[in-house]
Design an enzyme around this catalytic site. Structure first.
Site, PDB file in Angstrom:
ATOM      1  N   LYS A 178       5.265   1.693  -0.233  1.00 46.85           N
ATOM      2  CA  LYS A 178       6.280   1.365  -1.241  1.00 46.85           C
ATOM      3  C   LYS A 178       5.568   1.237  -2.586  1.00 46.85           C
ATOM      4  O   LYS A 178       4.976   0.222  -2.897  1.00 46.85           O
ATOM      5  CB  LYS A 178       6.954   0.060  -0.840  1.00 46.85           C
ATOM      6  CG  LYS A 178       8.335  -0.232  -1.410  1.00 46.85           C
ATOM      7  CD  LYS A 178       8.557   0.033  -2.866  1.00 46.85           C
ATOM      8  CE  LYS A 178       8.667  -1.231  -3.688  1.00 46.85           C
ATOM      9  NZ  LYS A 178       8.533  -0.965  -5.153  1.00 46.85           N
ATOM     10  N   GLY A 231      -0.512  -6.764  -6.893  1.00 47.51           N
ATOM     11  CA  GLY A 231       0.454  -6.975  -7.971  1.00 47.51           C
ATOM     12  C   GLY A 231       0.327  -8.387  -8.510  1.00 47.51           C
ATOM     13  O   GLY A 231      -0.735  -8.998  -8.400  1.00 47.51           O
ATOM     14  N   SER A 232       1.434  -8.894  -9.031  1.00 46.24           N
ATOM     15  CA  SER A 232       1.363 -10.204  -9.690  1.00 46.24           C
ATOM     16  C   SER A 232       1.267 -11.327  -8.665  1.00 46.24           C
ATOM     17  O   SER A 232       1.696 -11.199  -7.514  1.00 46.24           O
ATOM     18  CB  SER A 232       2.603 -10.413 -10.553  1.00 46.24           C
ATOM     19  OG  SER A 232       3.730 -10.606  -9.725  1.00 46.24           O
ATOM     20  N   VAL A 235       4.848 -12.430  -7.368  1.00 42.05           N
ATOM     21  CA  VAL A 235       5.429 -11.593  -6.299  1.00 42.05           C
ATOM     22  C   VAL A 235       4.602 -11.732  -5.019  1.00 42.05           C
ATOM     23  O   VAL A 235       5.145 -11.817  -3.919  1.00 42.05           O
ATOM     24  CB  VAL A 235       5.519 -10.114  -6.749  1.00 42.05           C
ATOM     25  CG1 VAL A 235       5.980  -9.221  -5.611  1.00 42.05           C
ATOM     26  CG2 VAL A 235       6.453  -9.981  -7.940  1.00 42.05           C
ATOM     27  N   GLY A 236       3.288 -11.776  -5.172  1.00 37.25           N
ATOM     28  CA  GLY A 236       2.408 -11.915  -4.006  1.00 37.25           C
ATOM     29  C   GLY A 236       2.718 -13.170  -3.220  1.00 37.25           C
ATOM     30  O   GLY A 236       2.768 -13.168  -1.987  1.00 37.25           O
ATOM     31  N   GLU A 253      -3.817  -8.935  -3.361  1.00 35.60           N
ATOM     32  CA  GLU A 253      -4.741  -8.674  -4.461  1.00 35.60           C
ATOM     33  C   GLU A 253      -3.932  -8.922  -5.722  1.00 35.60           C
ATOM     34  O   GLU A 253      -3.044  -8.143  -6.043  1.00 35.60           O
ATOM     35  CB  GLU A 253      -5.186  -7.208  -4.354  1.00 35.60           C
ATOM     36  CG  GLU A 253      -6.359  -6.876  -5.172  1.00 35.60           C
ATOM     37  CD  GLU A 253      -7.517  -7.772  -4.804  1.00 35.60           C
ATOM     38  OE1 GLU A 253      -7.899  -8.548  -5.679  1.00 35.60           O
ATOM     39  OE2 GLU A 253      -7.986  -7.704  -3.653  1.00 35.60           O
ATOM     40  N   CYS A 287      -6.229  -5.421 -13.419  1.00 35.38           N
ATOM     41  CA  CYS A 287      -6.424  -6.811 -13.002  1.00 35.38           C
ATOM     42  C   CYS A 287      -7.853  -7.228 -13.276  1.00 35.38           C
ATOM     43  O   CYS A 287      -8.176  -8.403 -13.257  1.00 35.38           O
ATOM     44  CB  CYS A 287      -6.006  -7.036 -11.566  1.00 35.38           C
ATOM     45  SG  CYS A 287      -6.748  -5.939 -10.429  1.00 35.38           S
ATOM     46  N   GLU A 388      -2.355 -14.640 -17.009  1.00 34.76           N
ATOM     47  CA  GLU A 388      -2.617 -13.199 -17.092  1.00 34.76           C
ATOM     48  C   GLU A 388      -1.581 -12.543 -17.994  1.00 34.76           C
ATOM     49  O   GLU A 388      -0.386 -12.695 -17.777  1.00 34.76           O
ATOM     50  CB  GLU A 388      -2.566 -12.572 -15.694  1.00 34.76           C
ATOM     51  CG  GLU A 388      -2.933 -11.110 -15.721  1.00 34.76           C
ATOM     52  CD  GLU A 388      -3.049 -10.498 -14.330  1.00 34.76           C
ATOM     53  OE1 GLU A 388      -2.089 -10.631 -13.545  1.00 34.76           O
ATOM     54  OE2 GLU A 388      -4.097  -9.888 -14.039  1.00 34.76           O
TER      55      GLU A 388
HETATM   56  C1  UN1 Z   1      -7.054  -3.081 -10.717  1.00 36.68           C
HETATM   57  O1  UN1 Z   1      -7.056  -3.249 -11.927  1.00 36.68           O
HETATM   58  O2  UN1 Z   1      -6.121  -3.509 -10.029  1.00 36.68           O
HETATM   59  O3  UN1 Z   1     -12.749  -2.168 -11.304  1.00 36.68           O
HETATM   60  C2  UN1 Z   1      -8.082  -2.322 -10.000  1.00 36.68           C
HETATM   61  C3  UN1 Z   1     -11.871  -1.504 -11.829  1.00 36.68           C
HETATM   62  C4  UN1 Z   1     -11.187  -0.420 -11.025  1.00 36.68           C
HETATM   63  C5  UN1 Z   1     -10.099  -0.961 -10.182  1.00 36.68           C
HETATM   64  C6  UN1 Z   1      -9.215  -1.929 -10.868  1.00 36.68           C
HETATM   65  N1  UN1 Z   1     -12.158   0.253 -10.199  1.00 36.68           N
HETATM   66  O4  UN1 Z   1     -11.508  -1.698 -12.962  1.00 36.68           O
END
Ligand code: UN1
Length: 502
Positions: A178, A231-232, A235-236, A253, A287, A388
């Site tokens: 999804k 995701g956020s 939501v997680g 994550e 992230c 964030e």
């Molecule tokens: C993400 O931003 O969710 O280290 C992953 C990094 C990338 C992956 C980021 N290889 O910035």
């Protein structure tokens, strides 16, 4: 004026490309131009259930395919991606907005992960270990879980799905994918690549739609075994609460509030390059983005002035244009959210040094562009230093010592990445011992993690799992412990203690 027919995309369920069961659709937009790239299904829970049932049905056969054979399909998928890299990279830029060199890097990360996990087809190592009893053999082997659900974000529309799909498949799970509703065309393209590579029907299924309309069965259905989400944190948490109520495994994550620490002995040129790349690459929508710069007072003024000057020089525009440094943010909602955070920062008393505006000049008005933004005089407890933002906004916090830098770094709810710039090896090692994040860089920015090492964070960034690396297999497998007793008699562990030779 002739209007080209807009491309139509579909869900992929049980090896067939199908519309949403109730026929609804939605659009995918180019965030740089506002142009409609395609029409995609707007699925509901019924489509999700159909996908889960297809995956559940395909599982018993797929798990019996020897892992090296499953891996051959992954190798072929990676080869197709290599062949189509340029076209896929352009599509990443068009549907998600990041500049082309980053779009190509997204494809490359998907290629790397697919090859890496394909290699696991001939490893998937378990453990053998001696038994405490004579004539008894002991081992632990990995087994697939069943139906794995992958719920993925738009910021790495090829790489992050691959981080979940490739290990899930090589380990023998079947998958329901999804994707984020902002990047459905890339998701359909990725699935089409796996189809072309030879995946049997039902092994990988795609359901396109909005999380709140499709999500429920994906995280609660009795036939789902594991849910892997990026995701956020909001939501997680919701996903985890629902899924764990049904005792499912959940890997999360989520957010980050990553910092770059710049010490007074740092190479400032190097640090500036790292900050500009980590704060404004992907328009700050990683992230792993550096949204805090924790700088030693002795170099704060010089670093701040030079960072502002660099940020102001960044050229915004359509990421397909090779002279552009920074693309748009993904959609109008994110644009507003980022702008609201900037206003919060100003109200809190931080000093807006540059940016802070939605860019509406010329053609840029059609897309979702936000000016690279730097805040000075930020106190660690301010919301812009704690929450964030997921946009091109970074906050400079001044400190007087390494100890203070580390305390500020660790004083947030997240723990994904920290960088430290210093030439002092003792400081670097002390920092890497004390920094409470899943990833630490010394003399490099916060972005650019490599696929063969574990990726993930501490505290509210995750729930203890790691993606990428061989560790990703722990998300998608159950350990089965096996004892084989060839003594021909009843041997009672812990009771029949093996005698030593006399
Ligand atoms: C993400 O931003 O969710 O280290 C992953 C990094 C990338 C992956 C980021 N290889 O910035």
């Amino acid at each position: 004026m002739a209007v080209a027919a807009t491309a139509q995309y579909k869900n992929y369920i049980n090896g067939r490309w199908v519309d949403a069961l109730d026929g609804r659709t939605m659009e995918s937009l180019n965030p740089a131009t506002g142009e409609v790239l395609g029409i995609v299904p707007r699925s509901t829970a019924r489509d999700a259930v159909a996908a889960i049932e297809a995956a559940a049905q395909a599982f018993p056969k797929w798990r019996r395919v020897p892992a090296p054979r499953r891996a051959e399909i992954l190798f072929r998928a990676a080869e197709i991606m290599v062949r189509r890299k340029e076209e896929l990279g352009r599509l990443v830029t068009m549907e998600m907005g990041k500049v082309l060199k980053e779009g190509l890097a997204d494809v490359q990360e998907a290629i790397d992960e697919t090859y890496y996990m394909a290699g696991e087809g001939r490893r998937l190592f378990g453990q053998t270990t001696p038994s405490e009893l004579p004539d008894k053999f002991a081992m632990a082997i990995r087994e697939p879980i069943g139906v794995a659900v992958a719920i993925t974000p738009w910021n790495f529309p090829l790489a992050i799905p691959t981080w979940k799909i490739a290990p899930a498949l090589v380990a023998g799970n079947t998958v329901v994918f999804k994707p984020a509703s902002d990047t459905p065309i890339l998701a359909a393209t990725l699935v089409q690549i796996f189809e072309e590579a030879g995946l049997p029907p039902g092994v990988l299924n795609l359901v396109i739609g909005n999380g709140d309309e499709v999500g429920e069965p994906l995280v609660t259905h009795p036939q789902v075994g594991v849910v892997a989400f990026t995701g956020s944190t909001a939501v997680g948490r919701e996903i985890a609460l629902k899924a764990t109520q049904h005792l499912k495994r959940v890997s999360l994550e989520m957010g980050g509030k990553n910092a770059i620490i710049v010490m007074d002995d740092a190479d400032l040129n190097l640090a500036l390059d790292g900050i500009v790349w980590s704060a404004f690459g992907t328009s700050g929508q990683r992230c792993t983005a550096a949204s805090r710069i924790i700088v030693h007072r002795a170099v704060a003024r010089e670093l701040t002035e030079r960072l502002v000057e660099r940020a102001q020089r960044l050229r915004l525009g359509n990421g397909l244009d090779p002279t552009v440094d920074m693309g748009p943010v993904v959609n109008a909602r994110q644009l507003q959210r980022i702008h609201q955070y900037v206003q919060i920062g100003v109200q809190e008393g931080a000093k807006l040094l540059c940016g802070g505006t939605i860019v509406r000049e010329g053609d840029l008005a059609r897309g979702f562009f936000y000016a690279p933004t730097v805040f000075g005089d930020v106190r660690p407890e301010m919301r812009i230093a704690q929450e964030e933002i997921f946009g091109p906004v970074t906050a400079i916090i001044t400190v007087d010592s390494l100890e203070e830098a580390i305390a500020v770094n660790n004083g947030v709810q997240y723990g994904l990445v920290t960088s430290i710039y210093t030439r002092d090896i003792n400081r670097a090692f002390r920092a890497l011992r004390e920094i409470d994040t899943g990833i630490v860089y010394v003399n490099a920015g916060t972005i650019g993690a490599e696929v063969h090492l574990p990726f993930g964070g501490t505290k509210n960034t995750g729930n203890g799992h790691r993606e990428a690396g061989v560790q990703a297999l722990d998300i998608f497998t159950e350990w089965k412990t096996v004892f084989i007793d060839y003594s021909g008699r009843l041997q009672r562990a812990m009771i029949d203690i093996a005698p030593l030779p006399s």
